[in-house]
Design an enzyme around this catalytic site. Structure first.
Site, short mmCIF file in Angstrom:
data_model
loop_
_atom_site.label_atom_id
_atom_site.label_comp_id
_atom_site.label_asym_id
_atom_site.label_seq_id
_atom_site.Cartn_x
_atom_site.Cartn_y
_atom_site.Cartn_z
N ASP A 563 3.39 -3.89 12.90
CA ASP A 563 2.41 -2.80 12.87
C ASP A 563 1.61 -2.64 14.16
O ASP A 563 2.09 -2.04 15.11
CB ASP A 563 1.48 -2.97 11.67
CG ASP A 563 2.22 -2.84 10.34
OD1 ASP A 563 3.46 -2.90 10.36
OD2 ASP A 563 1.58 -2.71 9.30
N GLU A 791 -2.66 -12.02 1.68
CA GLU A 791 -1.73 -11.38 2.62
C GLU A 791 -1.77 -12.07 3.98
O GLU A 791 -0.73 -12.21 4.64
CB GLU A 791 -2.13 -9.90 2.76
CG GLU A 791 -1.22 -9.10 3.66
CD GLU A 791 -1.65 -7.65 3.77
OE1 GLU A 791 -0.87 -6.84 4.29
OE2 GLU A 791 -2.79 -7.32 3.36
#
Length: 821
Positions: A563, A791
């Site tokens: 990302d 996460e």
């Protein structure tokens, strides 16, 4: 007229204006007719030429239109629709027919059929105000202290803990195989209150049908239906025929019960539909309470009953068994004491099998740690879902997004609360753990993914199938572009399964046949990378899809999976991405491994592996002699900062945009030292003797760079973009946080180099031991503190961040503890 010149008496006739001389033959040719019709012959010649030209142009237009139509449809044309990898599903695999295949809800059951009925649970506290806090979908906003599977074998049973103070809810299920329609199952709901006090809770169990999969033609009335009869929930579908769910209360009381027969616009609106059916009534004990009731049943007979909620006002402690039965299997379902006994046996067997496969007790871990490792793996298996539908895709040849073909997907999900859908590169990491527990499940999952490849060899990286999945995705992420790749981790995972479990792929074994059907698709996927992600230099590769909108400090490369990890500041065609080059090395190596296993020619892949493994070529493209690190290359400057612009019109907000203080130049992006810099080691491109491997290992445990007491940071603390926002609204994501998938790759490669003869063995062994201890200790500590796997984790204090629960690749902690790489 022509004279016979051989006749001595003949004299040539004087030429007139109607005669001309053909100098080559000596003939006189009359031109009288040409003068009369020359205009017509000219028109005919002109027309003939233009007819030919117009015909050719029409042909070109037809070819262009045909080619454009062909290119338009390639993006949503299956690779080979007649020869699918998945050849058995649904009732053909009865042991996996039923399951908790709705990871997006706190508890639910369905089959692996597109038109399966779905069952699920809702609950909320009693009272008009609290009914707005209905629990149904897994939602971070519910702020539950913890929830998740404690044990789940992926096939026959599962046990889950949900904490919603003052209540604790235990849900479990056991399947009983038999009959022709998937057998029976029993679900148990056990609700207790803090300190074993009596309390009240509104509990809802429902059945629903996905009407979006019914025939469009109104004449084709769907056969599936639901109704209540004799105190039980009954239904019929073409696949299951008649079925029934009986409710047996074992402990506690049902103070009030009601149900409604309703029409829900879609599965994504079940909670909203339930809420709309509530009507306020007076209760002698609780005052004004909203109940369902017969007076709120469906009156519009033109609409089908596709939603049947059963509402129960219960008093705790409360235990209820819900037994699903079918008419073709007369064996009684498990209930009461028999269920309790069977559940204890299942749990004991699961624990024994877990120890056999991972050996954590043998490695000296205490029971508390082992319980977390079991829960991590169970949440991975309990997060496996069955989805059906079509995504939205786009290519340069389609003006608007078009639907992909309808298809099923059996897959694990990264997060039940935030990402309850399939992600391509995540699934490669999921498979490492699932394949260790059950190669059957993992090969089934991989087969479903391979059937989503299109004729180009492209697989959409994010699978948003069905109304419920679509309802959880922001609009800007729905459409998948066929220029975007995703790391081929699933291919690498399959090769590792072949290496570690070779007996499963011997001639005559079912998994060998499945792998054989996959092979052409895996090749097509690999070839797609080689043709679409090539860089401008030989052996260079570039992730497509980076766009500079002027708002981002460093434009994202979503297709890389990393990302917002800093790349070249100004996207251009000259970019070279070191991580993608290493992925292609690993992909070539993996395909060669698979080819050898099924007796195919591996030479093509071995040649590519050898070329991409040439350290001199790698260094030429990506090694910085100045910083002694590997890096991306492109148009880059570190002179970027946010600048607040003045609004152009009154009332408009000011915006933060990127300002450039130093012009970009073509160079290596050495300031972004982090995960990208490690990829030649992470994917074992470097040989054990490599001098540059030694340089990487030398930098690995420096606290000012990537090393922390909790794991390896994604970006060096010395980087200009360390923990910096990428836009006004985007917090840092891969800019310093600790990600467990990359830490797993690091530990795996360190273990590899620790066992490979070479000058760096001792250093790799020592780093492996220390890094493993840091990662495991922090994940277990945060699970105890927060009740969740996260996460990502902070490189500063180790605290979990991002979404929760994240039982995707963070569950690799189980493999890390077992040192199963």
């Amino acid at each position: 007229m022509v004279r016979n010149r051989k006749s001595g008496n003949a004299q040539p006739k004087p030429a007139n204006n109607n005669e001309s001389r053909d100098s080559s033959s000596g003939r006189s040719v009359s031109t009288q007719g040409n003068n009369d019709y020359s205009w017509l012959s000219g028109v005919l010649r002109f027309t003939t030429v233009w007819k030919s030209r117009l015909g050719f142009m029409s042909l070109l237009v037809a070819i262009y239109v045909g080619a454009l139509g062909y290119l338009e449809t390639r993006v949503n044309t299956p690779f080979d629709d007649k020869n699918k990898v998945v050849q058995e599903t649904g009732l053909a695999i009865p042991e996996r027919y039923w399951g908790s295949y709705r990871p997006n809800v706190y508890f639910g059951m369905k089959t692996r059929e597109p038109q399966s009925p779905v069952f699920g649970m809702m609950w909320y506290n009693v009272g008009l105000r609290s009914q707005k806090e209905i629990r149904h979908w897994c939602d971070q906003g519910d702020n539950l202290p913890t929830y998740g599977w404690l044990r789940h074998d992926g096939v026959s049973f599962g046990e889950q803990l949900i904490s919603d103070p003052p209540h604790t809810i235990m849900t479990s299920f056991i399947k009983t195989m038999g009959g022709e329609h998937g057998g029976h199952w029993t679900a148990r709901i056990n609700v207790t209150a803090k300190n074993s006090k009596k309390s009240n809770l509104m509990l809802v169990w429902y059945a629903a049908l996905d009407e979006s999969l019914y025939p469009v033609d109104p004449e084709e009335i769907p056969e599936s239906r639901l109704w209540m009869e004799d105190g039980g929930l009954q239904g019929f579908t073409p696949e299951l025929l008649n079925f029934r769910i009986n409710f047996t209360v074992l402990t506690g009381k049902v103070l009030n019960s009601a149900y409604s027969e309703a029409h829900a616009p879609g599965l994504q609106l079940l909670k909203e539909t339930y809420y709309s059916l509530l009507r306020e009534r007076k209760h002698p004990t609780f005052g004004r309470v909203a109940f369902l009731g017969p007076d709120h049943q469906l009156h519009d007979k033109e609409k089908n009953i596709n939603f049947l909620p059963i509402q129960m006002l219960i008093e705790t402690p409360f235990v209820m068994d819900l037994a699903y039965t079918t008419e073709d299997y007369p064996a009684p379902p498990l209930q009461g004491k028999e269920y309790t006994k069977a559940l204890e046996e299942k749990k004991k067997g699961f624990d024994e099998e877990f120890e056999k496969k991972f050996g954590l007790s043998e490695k000296g871990y205490p029971e508390d740690d082992i319980a977390i490792a079991r829960a991590a793996m169970s949440n991975m298996l309990g997060g496996v879902g069955y989805f059906y539908g079509s995504g939205r895709v786009q290519s340069p040849y389609t003006r608007e997004p078009v639907p992909y073909w309808r298809a099923p997907l059996y897959t694990a999900v990264p997060s039940r609360s935030f990402f309850p859908r399939g992600f391509l590169w995540d699934e490669g990491f999921h498979g490492l753990l699932i394949g260790r527990w059950s190669p059957d499940i993992q090969m089934d999952i991989a087969a479903h993914w391979m059937d989503l490849i299109n004729v180009e060899g492209w697989i959409p990286r994010e699978q948003i199938l069905g109304a419920e999945a679509l309802a959880r995705v922001p609009k800007e992420f729905v459409v998948q572009n066929n220029a975007a790749a995703n790391p081929p981790m699933l291919l690498i995972q399959l090769a590792r399964l072949v290496k570690t479990r070779p007996h499963l792929f011997e001639p005559g074994m079912p998994h060998r046949a499945t792998l054989g059907r996959m092979f052409t698709r895996l090749q097509a996927w690999y070839n797609w990378f080689q043709t679409t992600q090539k860089g401008e230099e030989p052996t260079a590769y570039r992730w497509r899809g980076r766009e500079d909108d002027g708002m981002q400090l460093n434009p994202k490369s979503l297709s890389s999976g990393l990302d917002d990890y800093p790349r070249a500041s100004h996207p251009s065609d000259i970019e070279r991405h070191v991580d993608l080059r290493c992925w292609m090395y690993a992909a070539a190596d993996s395909l060669a491994t698979i080819a050898r296993a099924i007796k195919k020619d591996p030479s093509k892949f071995e040649a590519t592996k050898e070329q991409l493994g040439d350290e001199d070529l790698l260094n030429e493209l990506h090694w910085s002699t100045a910083t002694q690190t590997y890096a991306d290359y492109g148009m880059h400057t570190d002179g970027v900062r946010f600048v607040r612009t003045m609004p152009k019109h009154p009332g408009e907000p000011a915006k933060l945009v990127r300002g450039v203080t130093v012009p970009p130049q073509p160079k290596l992006v050495t300031s972004a030292f982090g995960y990208i810099s490690l990829f030649p080691m992470l994917l074992r491109v470097l040989t054990p003797e490599s001098e540059n491997l030694g340089k990487i290992l030398e930098n690995l445990d420096k606290p000012g760079l990537l090393w922390s007491p909790f794991g390896l940071r994604s970006l060096s603390k010395s980087s200009p973009l360390y923990m910096k926002r990428n836009t006004e609204h985007d917090p840092p994501y891969w800019r310093g946080q600790i990600w467990i998938n990359i830490n797993y790759l690091a530990l795996s490669s360190l273990k590899y180099y620790a066992n490979a003869p070479g000058p760096h063995m001792d250093r790799a062994r020592e780093l492996h031991s220390r890094l493993k201890n840091n990662v495991v200790r922090n994940i277990l500590s945060e699970y105890r503190r927060t009740g969740y796997l996260w996460e990502q984790y902070s490189g500063e204090d180790g605290r979990g961040s991002g979404c929760k629960p994240f039982s995707g690749w963070t569950a690799l902690v189980t493999l890390i503890m077992a040192e199963e790489y």
